[in-house]
Design a protein around this motif. Structure first.
Motif, PDB file in Angstrom:
ATOM      1  N   ARG A   1       0.836  -1.200   0.000  1.00 51.32           N
ATOM      2  CA  ARG A   1       0.000   0.000   0.000  1.00 51.32           C
ATOM      3  C   ARG A   1       0.869   1.247   0.000  1.00 51.32           C
ATOM      4  O   ARG A   1       0.556   2.245  -0.656  1.00 51.32           O
ATOM      5  CB  ARG A   1      -0.915   0.004   1.226  1.00 51.32           C
ATOM      6  CG  ARG A   1      -2.176  -0.807   1.004  1.00 51.32           C
ATOM      7  CD  ARG A   1      -2.685  -1.398   2.287  1.00 51.32           C
ATOM      8  NE  ARG A   1      -3.260  -0.423   3.198  1.00 51.32           N
ATOM      9  CZ  ARG A   1      -3.370  -0.613   4.518  1.00 51.32           C
ATOM     10  NH1 ARG A   1      -2.928  -1.742   5.057  1.00 51.32           N
ATOM     11  NH2 ARG A   1      -3.921   0.306   5.282  1.00 51.32           N
ATOM     12  N   SER A   2       1.986   1.192   0.731  1.00 55.26           N
ATOM     13  CA  SER A   2       2.860   2.356   0.803  1.00 55.26           C
ATOM     14  C   SER A   2       3.441   2.721  -0.549  1.00 55.26           C
ATOM     15  O   SER A   2       3.789   3.871  -0.798  1.00 55.26           O
ATOM     16  CB  SER A   2       4.009   2.092   1.773  1.00 55.26           C
ATOM     17  OG  SER A   2       3.499   1.825   3.051  1.00 55.26           O
ATOM     18  N   LEU A   3       3.562   1.712  -1.433  1.00 52.40           N
ATOM     19  CA  LEU A   3       4.088   2.006  -2.765  1.00 52.40           C
ATOM     20  C   LEU A   3       3.043   2.714  -3.625  1.00 52.40           C
ATOM     21  O   LEU A   3       3.355   3.201  -4.701  1.00 52.40           O
ATOM     22  CB  LEU A   3       4.491   0.712  -3.471  1.00 52.40           C
ATOM     23  CG  LEU A   3       5.798   0.066  -3.040  1.00 52.40           C
ATOM     24  CD1 LEU A   3       6.042  -1.193  -3.858  1.00 52.40           C
ATOM     25  CD2 LEU A   3       6.962   1.038  -3.200  1.00 52.40           C
ATOM     26  N   GLY A   4       1.806   2.749  -3.138  1.00 49.86           N
ATOM     27  CA  GLY A   4       0.754   3.386  -3.915  1.00 49.86           C
ATOM     28  C   GLY A   4      -0.061   2.406  -4.725  1.00 49.86           C
ATOM     29  O   GLY A   4      -0.830   2.798  -5.604  1.00 49.86           O
ATOM     30  N   LEU A   5       0.118   1.108  -4.464  1.00 40.34           N
ATOM     31  CA  LEU A   5      -0.697   0.122  -5.175  1.00 40.34           C
ATOM     32  C   LEU A   5      -2.124   0.187  -4.653  1.00 40.34           C
ATOM     33  O   LEU A   5      -2.334   0.249  -3.438  1.00 40.34           O
ATOM     34  CB  LEU A   5      -0.142  -1.290  -4.958  1.00 40.34           C
ATOM     35  CG  LEU A   5       1.194  -1.609  -5.635  1.00 40.34           C
ATOM     36  CD1 LEU A   5       1.735  -2.930  -5.134  1.00 40.34           C
ATOM     37  CD2 LEU A   5       1.041  -1.652  -7.145  1.00 40.34           C
ATOM     38  N   PRO A   6      -3.092   0.205  -5.558  1.00 40.60           N
ATOM     39  CA  PRO A   6      -4.483   0.162  -5.098  1.00 40.60           C
ATOM     40  C   PRO A   6      -4.821  -1.214  -4.522  1.00 40.60           C
ATOM     41  O   PRO A   6      -4.130  -2.205  -4.805  1.00 40.60           O
ATOM     42  CB  PRO A   6      -5.302   0.452  -6.350  1.00 40.60           C
ATOM     43  CG  PRO A   6      -4.409   0.117  -7.491  1.00 40.60           C
ATOM     44  CD  PRO A   6      -2.991   0.290  -7.010  1.00 40.60           C
TER      45      PRO A   6
ATOM     46  N   ARG B   1       2.883   6.444  10.817  1.00 39.54           N
ATOM     47  CA  ARG B   1       1.983   5.719   9.941  1.00 39.54           C
ATOM     48  C   ARG B   1       0.739   6.535   9.584  1.00 39.54           C
ATOM     49  O   ARG B   1       0.097   6.280   8.563  1.00 39.54           O
ATOM     50  CB  ARG B   1       1.570   4.399  10.596  1.00 39.54           C
ATOM     51  CG  ARG B   1       2.742   3.407  10.703  1.00 39.54           C
ATOM     52  CD  ARG B   1       2.506   2.368  11.785  1.00 39.54           C
ATOM     53  NE  ARG B   1       1.290   1.612  11.555  1.00 39.54           N
ATOM     54  CZ  ARG B   1       1.214   0.553  10.749  1.00 39.54           C
ATOM     55  NH1 ARG B   1       2.297   0.122  10.140  1.00 39.54           N
ATOM     56  NH2 ARG B   1       0.086  -0.065  10.576  1.00 39.54           N
TER      57      ARG B   1
ATOM     58  N   ASN C   1       1.169   8.592   6.133  1.00 34.65           N
ATOM     59  CA  ASN C   1       0.754   8.024   4.845  1.00 34.65           C
ATOM     60  C   ASN C   1      -0.521   7.183   4.984  1.00 34.65           C
ATOM     61  O   ASN C   1      -0.829   6.359   4.152  1.00 34.65           O
ATOM     62  CB  ASN C   1       1.888   7.242   4.168  1.00 34.65           C
ATOM     63  CG  ASN C   1       2.140   5.903   4.852  1.00 34.65           C
ATOM     64  OD1 ASN C   1       1.643   5.661   5.946  1.00 34.65           O
ATOM     65  ND2 ASN C   1       2.920   5.058   4.198  1.00 34.65           N
ATOM     66  N   ARG C   2      -1.215   7.430   6.065  1.00 31.39           N
ATOM     67  CA  ARG C   2      -2.546   6.864   6.290  1.00 31.39           C
ATOM     68  C   ARG C   2      -2.574   5.340   6.352  1.00 31.39           C
ATOM     69  O   ARG C   2      -3.550   4.705   5.973  1.00 31.39           O
ATOM     70  CB  ARG C   2      -3.527   7.331   5.205  1.00 31.39           C
ATOM     71  CG  ARG C   2      -4.839   7.759   5.827  1.00 31.39           C
ATOM     72  CD  ARG C   2      -5.769   8.319   4.775  1.00 31.39           C
ATOM     73  NE  ARG C   2      -6.734   9.232   5.347  1.00 31.39           N
ATOM     74  CZ  ARG C   2      -7.690   8.875   6.198  1.00 31.39           C
ATOM     75  NH1 ARG C   2      -7.798   7.646   6.570  1.00 31.39           N
ATOM     76  NH2 ARG C   2      -8.534   9.759   6.665  1.00 31.39           N
ATOM     77  N   LEU C   3      -1.467   4.739   6.798  1.00 32.21           N
ATOM     78  CA  LEU C   3      -1.564   3.318   7.139  1.00 32.21           C
ATOM     79  C   LEU C   3      -2.429   3.200   8.372  1.00 32.21           C
ATOM     80  O   LEU C   3      -3.002   2.161   8.645  1.00 32.21           O
ATOM     81  CB  LEU C   3      -0.175   2.719   7.394  1.00 32.21           C
ATOM     82  CG  LEU C   3       0.637   2.414   6.130  1.00 32.21           C
ATOM     83  CD1 LEU C   3       1.991   1.824   6.508  1.00 32.21           C
ATOM     84  CD2 LEU C   3      -0.107   1.500   5.187  1.00 32.21           C
TER      85      LEU C   3
ATOM     86  N   ALA D   1      -4.194   6.063  -2.912  1.00 33.60           N
ATOM     87  CA  ALA D   1      -3.080   5.288  -3.456  1.00 33.60           C
ATOM     88  C   ALA D   1      -2.133   6.208  -4.216  1.00 33.60           C
ATOM     89  O   ALA D   1      -0.913   6.111  -4.086  1.00 33.60           O
ATOM     90  CB  ALA D   1      -3.610   4.169  -4.352  1.00 33.60           C
TER      91      ALA D   1
ATOM     92  N   ARG E   1      -0.098   8.240  -1.828  1.00 33.41           N
ATOM     93  CA  ARG E   1       0.867   7.388  -1.122  1.00 33.41           C
ATOM     94  C   ARG E   1       2.099   7.110  -1.962  1.00 33.41           C
ATOM     95  O   ARG E   1       3.191   6.915  -1.436  1.00 33.41           O
ATOM     96  CB  ARG E   1       0.229   6.047  -0.781  1.00 33.41           C
ATOM     97  CG  ARG E   1      -0.456   6.007   0.549  1.00 33.41           C
ATOM     98  CD  ARG E   1      -0.856   4.578   0.825  1.00 33.41           C
ATOM     99  NE  ARG E   1      -1.674   4.504   2.030  1.00 33.41           N
ATOM    100  CZ  ARG E   1      -2.734   3.716   2.154  1.00 33.41           C
ATOM    101  NH1 ARG E   1      -3.118   2.964   1.132  1.00 33.41           N
ATOM    102  NH2 ARG E   1      -3.398   3.697   3.275  1.00 33.41           N
ATOM    103  N   ALA E   2       1.887   7.055  -3.281  1.00 34.22           N
ATOM    104  CA  ALA E   2       3.007   6.760  -4.173  1.00 34.22           C
ATOM    105  C   ALA E   2       4.123   7.792  -4.016  1.00 34.22           C
ATOM    106  O   ALA E   2       5.284   7.505  -4.292  1.00 34.22           O
ATOM    107  CB  ALA E   2       2.524   6.701  -5.621  1.00 34.22           C
TER     108      ALA E   2
ATOM    109  N   MET F   1       8.057   4.638   2.365  1.00 29.69           N
ATOM    110  CA  MET F   1       7.998   4.185   3.758  1.00 29.69           C
ATOM    111  C   MET F   1       8.966   3.036   3.948  1.00 29.69           C
ATOM    112  O   MET F   1       8.981   2.092   3.158  1.00 29.69           O
ATOM    113  CB  MET F   1       6.571   3.734   4.082  1.00 29.69           C
ATOM    114  CG  MET F   1       6.429   3.133   5.461  1.00 29.69           C
ATOM    115  SD  MET F   1       5.535   4.257   6.555  1.00 29.69           S
ATOM    116  CE  MET F   1       5.698   3.439   8.110  1.00 29.69           C
TER     117      MET F   1
ATOM    118  N   PHE G   1      10.172   0.212   6.797  1.00 28.72           N
ATOM    119  CA  PHE G   1       9.672  -0.390   8.034  1.00 28.72           C
ATOM    120  C   PHE G   1      10.798  -1.017   8.845  1.00 28.72           C
ATOM    121  O   PHE G   1      11.831  -1.406   8.307  1.00 28.72           O
ATOM    122  CB  PHE G   1       8.668  -1.503   7.701  1.00 28.72           C
ATOM    123  CG  PHE G   1       7.469  -1.027   6.917  1.00 28.72           C
ATOM    124  CD1 PHE G   1       6.296  -0.678   7.561  1.00 28.72           C
ATOM    125  CD2 PHE G   1       7.517  -0.939   5.527  1.00 28.72           C
ATOM    126  CE1 PHE G   1       5.192  -0.254   6.840  1.00 28.72           C
ATOM    127  CE2 PHE G   1       6.420  -0.504   4.804  1.00 28.72           C
ATOM    128  CZ  PHE G   1       5.252  -0.160   5.467  1.00 28.72           C
TER     129      PHE G   1
END
Ligand code: ATP
Ligand code: MG
Lengths: 218, 250, 290
Positions: free
Chosen positions: A123-128, B53, B56-58, B81, B84-85, B89, B91
């Motif tokens: 998700r962090s990579l921007g994948l839907p 977190r 980026n809205r995790l 999405a 976020r790209a 991030m 971890f």
């Protein structure tokens, strides 16, 4: 009577076998597709989708398959011409719908076995959401999902026998024809057991193989 | 608080967050300027990771706003999405995709999200891996790498998206001591190139040398924000003094 | 569903003893329903008496013949006949659902003592079980939708979709006599009726008696057309070779023919939808084949 009950009716068994194989293939394809989609719903971030998935699974899982088959075969036509299908179609669709609930739970447990970090990284990579599942989570879930999915598939194969309730040609239905003809239920049913084993045993072996392959492919 | 010049890249306004009855973030106000390296420190359970977190809205926030580059992060879906790209991030547990080679990890985002051609993505991916010092590991599977190598691969994966901002949540905490410096070196390099970074860490040396400001958190609040020299030499709050006292005796 | 092996063996042993005895039960015919008759030890009758129940396989979904009511009671002509037989033994009947295809196994395994379930006497069945009776004769007929005038007789079924019950005599007859008909067979007639309502079949064929029962349920949907085109003698199925038991059942039937119990049993059930009731058919005391 006796073994001849089986040998004299080989053609009837073969016809039934083809029916069962066809139903199994169609039912499994439908159940896998729908079940995976349902699993995606059940882990999706949208609450209504999650609720819908849960409702589906709980309803179908708790409705006996024979009830579902008969309900569809004689209930759906009342909704109009569009739903007036062949009995074979009702059977195949009911089998797919029912087992989709079990596929869903198998896939969902597989998804649960993949660490949440994998999904978060994706998700962090921007994948839907869809791609997170398809590209990252499901391929890793696959390995843990094979054994339970294999069980669902074998159960599905055996459960196709419910279509005998609506007179669709399969091993069970044709076995009933043989019973009526020979009045020798024991050997007739032994024959049908062999026919089912012929189908489910190789399946079990195949699942075992896949499981091993997936274990090494890491 | 001294504000860096220009419009801030990250703004947190009155952010609150609870996990059930546990109030984890309390009225967080924070700004991170462009090109700034903000180091977040504080005791365990103080809410550092959660704040990171939320950026980026995790994690969703219960109230308040989170803006990145002037835009509020949408709740869910494609728009989220897309935003976020632009935020990389990293971890604590690396989270490399276990079923893909290192290079595939690095090219997945560019190909699927940015629509970069495969060949180009691979070329840039190899260059990035070389830059973080693991060019020879491109075709290895993550499990075949040491922790330090995995974390550098994870950084390369985030960088491949050409983000505006990088978030690091304790990137070296899971590493054996001998691998820590190789990861910190990569991060230092990034800071020198002007990358905006929010770094949650216990590495005080890194905070001193690479941080522009240090934010100290305790009990879900940001207790103190100051330049490293000022923070480490003369912390204002008693809790920060207490915390530093404990850390520095170790 | 299956009886425990021990019980099955016990039943088998009793049957064997009964055959070995080969006695006439001479004093039976004069017994009245009120006084509890006695039977020679080792006969099926004696066994049933000591068990206190007559286990009867009957249809649960057959209006007018054997239909389970919402109350849980099973009602119909077959049920009434079974009650007469149980009375004669001085025991209570206990009903178990027997669908068409289960009837032979139920008898062979001893799951039930007798089957009274719109059970047509034929030679194939006689090879594995025996029949007392017939106690009723009907004929195969055709039921179509009320608004259907295309099918009026058996010949009209050619090329049409026809529904019946699997393993039943009417289904077999359609296969041989109207081979072009597309036959669908379910386990119950209820499904055939539903299929006819839905347009999933063009006609339902089976014994007229059964069709009348279906029409009685939804007279606005269905009608029976044409004349019956077969003779279907209904018999009471029992374990093959149990001659004393078969004689007892036949004797009882004849007694019921004479004292009016048979007629009343029919009137109370089939008589509610059919005005002209048939007279009782003579029982067939055939010599059992090997
Ligand atoms: N998903 C969650 N569900 C419930 N509670 C959570 C969750 N994530 C964190 N917490 C709790 O919220 C509090 C803050 O957690 P957080 O991880 O932000 O702290 P931290 O400052 O990063 O600590 P550490 O230095 O140990 O990583 C802790 O008490 C933690 O147990
Ligand atoms: Mg943390």
């Amino acid at each position: 009577m006796g073994l001849s009950t089986i040998t004299d009716n080989l053609d009837v068994y073969v016809e039934g076998f083809v029916g069962t194989v066809t139903l199994t293939a169609l039912g499994a394809a439908g159940a896998l597709a729908l079940g995976t989609a349902l699993a995606a719903m059940r882990v999706s971030p949208v609450a209504t989708l999650r609720a819908g998935g849960l409702l589906y699974v709980e309803t179908l899982r708790n409705c006996p398959l024979p009830v579902l088959v008969v309900l569809m075969a004689f209930g759906l036509p009342k909704l109009g011409e569009t739903f007036l299908w062949s009995f074979f179609a009702y059977g195949a669709v009911a089998i797919a719908l029912y087992h989709a609930a079990f596929v869903c739970e198998a896939v969902r447990s597989g998804i649960g076995s993949v660490s949440t970090g994998q999904g978060e990284a994706a998700r962090s990579l921007g994948l839907p959401f869809g791609q997170v599942l398809r590209l990252v989570v499901l391929p890793q879930a696959f390995r843990t999902v094979i054994p339970p999915l294999g069980n669902v598939l074998i159960a599905l194969t055996k459960n196709t026998s419910v279509v005998a309730l609506i007179d669709v040609t399969d091993i069970t239905n044709n076995t009933e024809l043989i019973i009526n003809d020979t009045v020798d239920p024991i050997f007739a049913v032994l024959g049908s057991a062999c026919a089912y084993l012929l189908l489910t045993l190789p399946m079990g072996l195949l699942v075992g193989r896949l499981e091993k392959r997936a274990a090494f492919a890491r | 608080m001294d504000q860096p010049a220009g419009s801030p890249l990250v703004v947190l306004e009155g952010v609150n967050k609870s996990f059930g009855p546990l109030h984890v973030l309390k009225d967080i106000d924070l700004q991170v300027g462009r090109g700034e390296v903000l180091v977040v420190i504080g005791p365990s359970g103080s809410g550092k990771s959660t704040m990171c977190r939320c950026i980026n809205r995790l994690e969703t926030v219960d109230s308040g706003r989170v803006l990145v580059d002037g835009q509020e992060l949408p709740r869910e879906g494609k728009a989220l999405a897309r935003l976020r790209a632009d935020i990389g991030m990293v971890f604590q547990s690396f989270n490399l995709f276990a079923h893909m080679s290192v290079l595939d990890n690095v090219t997945l985002g560019p190909i699927k999200v940015r629509g970069v051609a495969k060949a180009e993505a691979r070329e840039r991916g190899r260059a990035l891996l070389t830059r973080v010092g693991i060019g020879d590991k491109a075709d290895a599977m993550p499990a075949q790498l040491s922790g330090g190598q995995q974390q550098r691969a994870a950084i390369a994966r985030a960088l491949a998206m050409q983000p505006k901002l990088m978030l690091f949540d304790e990137p070296t905490s899971a590493l054996d001591p001998e691998y820590i410096s190789e990861v910190l070196d990569v991060m230092r390099g990034l800071a020198e190139e002007g990358m905006t970074m929010v770094v949650v860490t216990h590495e005080m040396g890194f905070a001193r040398s690479a941080g522009n400001r240090v934010a100290f958190m305790d009990g879900g609040r940001i207790v103190e924000v100051a330049p490293p020299e000022q923070f480490f030499n003369a912390p204002e709050s008693p809790r920060a003094r207490d915390f530093l006292g404990k850390i520095l005796t170790h | 569903m299956r009886l425990r092996t021990a019980a099955a063996l016990a039943a088998l042993a009793l049957t064997l003893t009964a055959c070995g005895g080969g006695d006439e039960q001479g004093d039976l015919g004069s017994g009245t329903p009120d006084t509890k008759p006695t039977f020679e030890a080792g006969t099926t009758m004696a066994r049933i008496q000591s068990a206190g129940v007559l286990k009867v396989g009957t249809k649960f979904d057959q209006p007018l013949y054997g239909e389970k009511q919402l109350s849980g009671d099973v009602e119909g002509f077959d049920v009434n006949v079974a009650k007469i037989l149980a009375d004669e033994l001085g025991v209570q009947p206990e009903f178990t659902e027997a669908v068409s295809k289960n009837r032979e196994p139920f008898i062979q395994n001893g799951t039930v003592d007798i089957v009274v379930a719109t059970y047509t006497i034929n030679d194939k069945r006689k090879q594995v079980i025996d029949f007392a009776g017939p106690y009723y004769v009907t004929g195969q007929s055709i039921m179509v939708k009320k608004d259907d005038s295309a099918i009026t007789d058996k010949a009209g079924l050619a090329g049409k979709r026809v529904c019946s019950v699997e393993g039943s005599t009417p289904a077999e007859r359609i296969k041989t006599e109207v081979p072009t008909a597309k036959l669908t067979t379910f386990d119950t007639y209820g499904k055939c009726a539903e299929a006819l309502k839905n347009g999933q079949t063009d006609a339902v064929t089976t014994d007229e008696a059964i069709l009348l029962g279906l029409v009685s349920k939804s007279p606005e949907d269905f009608q029976v057309v044409g004349e019956p085109f077969s003779e279907e003698p209904y018999g009471i199925g029992l374990k093959k070779g149990d001659q004393p038991f078969r004689d007892f059942l036949n004797d009882t039937l004849e007694k019921a023919y004479e004292d009016g119990r048979w007629e009343k049993a029919l009137k109370d059930t089939v008589g509610t939808v059919q005005d002209q009731l048939p007279s009782p058919p003579p029982v067939d005391r055939y010599t059992a084949a090997g």
